[in-house]
Design an enzyme around this catalytic site. Structure first.
Site, PDB file in Angstrom:
ATOM      1  N   SER A   1      46.362  10.723 105.609  1.00 18.10           N
ATOM      2  CA  SER A   1      45.647  10.211 106.774  1.00 18.10           C
ATOM      3  C   SER A   1      46.550  10.089 108.004  1.00 18.10           C
ATOM      4  CB  SER A   1      44.986   8.877 106.418  1.00 18.10           C
ATOM      5  OG  SER A   1      44.120   8.445 107.418  1.00 18.10           O
TER       6      SER A   1
ATOM      7  N   ASP B   1      39.178  11.494 109.579  1.00 14.11           N
ATOM      8  CA  ASP B   1      38.070  10.672 109.087  1.00 14.11           C
ATOM      9  C   ASP B   1      37.741   9.551 110.062  1.00 14.11           C
ATOM     10  OD1 ASP B   1      40.182   8.928 108.650  1.00 14.11           O
ATOM     11  OD2 ASP B   1      39.590   8.398 106.610  1.00 14.11           O
TER      12      ASP B   1
END
Length: 444
Positions: free
Chosen positions: A103, A245
């Site tokens: 991430s 995301d």
């Protein structure tokens, strides 16, 4: 529930090359996952995608070797946002999906996160079954010959994911957009989708080299994007993190438009019956939603808790200030590009701008005091402290809020007070911190 050995709240995450993210351990992880999947049916298939970290190649190869050693068909989709892997897992009818990404973490880190056939995070029971199977890999019966799995490189992955995103894109003709792709998984998808919707896009941080993901860029480093928007003639800026995301906006003046703003805008446009966020969301969001007749529910910090509450209550809209926003009626996971598109669609539907949204949602001042204590769990239960919190809340008369929570890593109690009057909340926080400190010195 059994204690986890390897899986955290977001899969397995570590420095790549160090335990557990070594080639040998990841191979065993793949074999264990393959064995668990085979219990549900013959010839399971698994979609594997990754972000742009150099270590992704090594981890992808090791994981695929483990999976195919147990007879699993592996479908490589290459570099793709985490939600893209979730989408393709569902679209292709695979038994599971895997994302290799850490991430917004630095490039040296990496992670492995599994999705079920529904594109959602694996259940706790399945993760625990995989963990248990890892230790049994040496005892697995051999799989040989035609029973071994195979690997397919699926070249249509990006096109199909972009097609899905375009179905939810408003007409962006005439909109000038600056975009920060974090040298991450959205470096191709983000610009392509916005351009296909008609936007005039100036994209930066679209040249990943394996080492520069999130480095001084992306949704955790907005300074450059803010400068670009301020100095150029742009309507707005949008930034994604390494696995895309989540998304954050910058209005035409360079002001940050974060998750609280996006939740307000989308809730109004969609007329959701309630919105879920965490205890970190600003009180101003709660007040504005209340004015619109939309209740706000709060959870502990972490998108997994937001996700759980949405499912429990049968709700669809929730998120965090970080820009991780969930639209569960559209997708089962957070999706930065989708979030950006749906937010701009809501903006157009309501006839407003990000500038107006930023100016309307004026954040209440917030103060945070860390108090060192001997027993943070006992303090949280202490009746004297609870009475002091109730007194503070009564003083705010619904115009603000008080939150005490223990640190996850230190013997600290974090005293947070929020409200419209900065002097008042500082005074309340000092008083409350004094009570916590005093009670922390005694056996409670």
């Amino acid at each position: 529930m059994s204690e986890r050995k390897y899986f955290g709240t977001d899969g397995v995450r570590a420095v790549a090359g160090e335990f557990p993210l070594t080639a040998g351990w990841v191979l065993n992880l793949g074999a264990a996952a393959g064995e668990v999947l085979k219990r549900r049916g013959e010839r399971p298939s698994v979609v594997i995608g990754k972000d742009t970290r150099q270590s992704g190649d090594m981890l992808e190869a090791a994981l695929a070797a483990g999976l195919t050693s147990r007879g699993v068909t592996v479908i490589h989709v290459g570099v793709l946002p985490t939600p893209g892997v979730s989408y393709l897992t569902r679209h292709l009818g695979a038994d599971a999906g895997v994302v290799i990404s850490a991430s917004h973490n630095p490039y040296a880190d990496n992670g492995i996160k599994f999705f079920g056939a529904d594109g959602q995070k694996l259940t706790d029971a399945t993760e625990l079954a995989i963990e248990a199977a890892i230790d049994e890999v040496p005892n697995f019966a051999p799989v040989t010959g035609a029973a071994l799995g195979s690997v397919t490189n699926y070249t249509e992955a990006e096109r199909l994911y972009i097609q899905f995103l375009r179905e939810h894109a408003p007409d962006l003709s005439g909109l000038k957009v600056a975009m920060d792709c974090a040298n991450g998984a959205a470096y191709r998808v983000g610009p392509k989708v916005f351009q296909a919707a008609g936007a005039d896009v100036f994209a930066v941080y679209t040249t990943p080299d394996g080492h520069n993901i999130n480095r001084g860029c992306g949704s955790t480093h907005l300074e450059h994007l803010q400068r670009i928007v301020r100095e150029g003639d742009y309507d707005l800026g949008v930034a994604f993190d390494g696995d895309a995301d989540r998304a954050l906006f910058v209005d035409s003046r360079g002001n940050v438009v974060h998750g609280d703003h996006m939740l307000l805008l989308n809730a109004r446009a969609r007329r959701d019956r309630a919105v879920v966020t965490t205890i970190m969301a600003n009180m101003a969001l709660e007040v504005k939603l209340r004015e619109a007749g939309i209740p706000l529910e709060r959870t502990a910090v972490g998108d997994r808790y937001v996700h759980e509450r949405l499912h429990e209550q049968g709700l669809t809209l929730g998120g965090e200030q970080s820009g991780h926003v969930l639209f569960l009626d559209v997708a089962p996971t957070g999706d930065g590009v989708l979030t950006a598109l749906l937010t701009l669609s809501a903006m157009k539907r309501l006839g407003t701008t990000l500038d107006e949204l930023h100016d309307e949602l004026v954040m209440f001042p917030q103060t945070l005091v860390n108090v060192r204590v001997g027993n943070k769990k006992a303090i949280a239960r202490d009746e004297v402290v609870r009475a002091a919190v109730q007194e503070a809340e009564a003083r705010l008369r619904g115009r603000g809020r008080v939150n005490l929570r223990p640190s996850g890593t230190e013997n600290l109690i974090r005293v947070m007070v929020e409200g419209p009057d900065e002097a008042e909340i500082h005074e309340i926080a000092r008083t409350l911190a004094g009570v916590v400190e005093k009670r922390g010195r005694v056996e409670v």
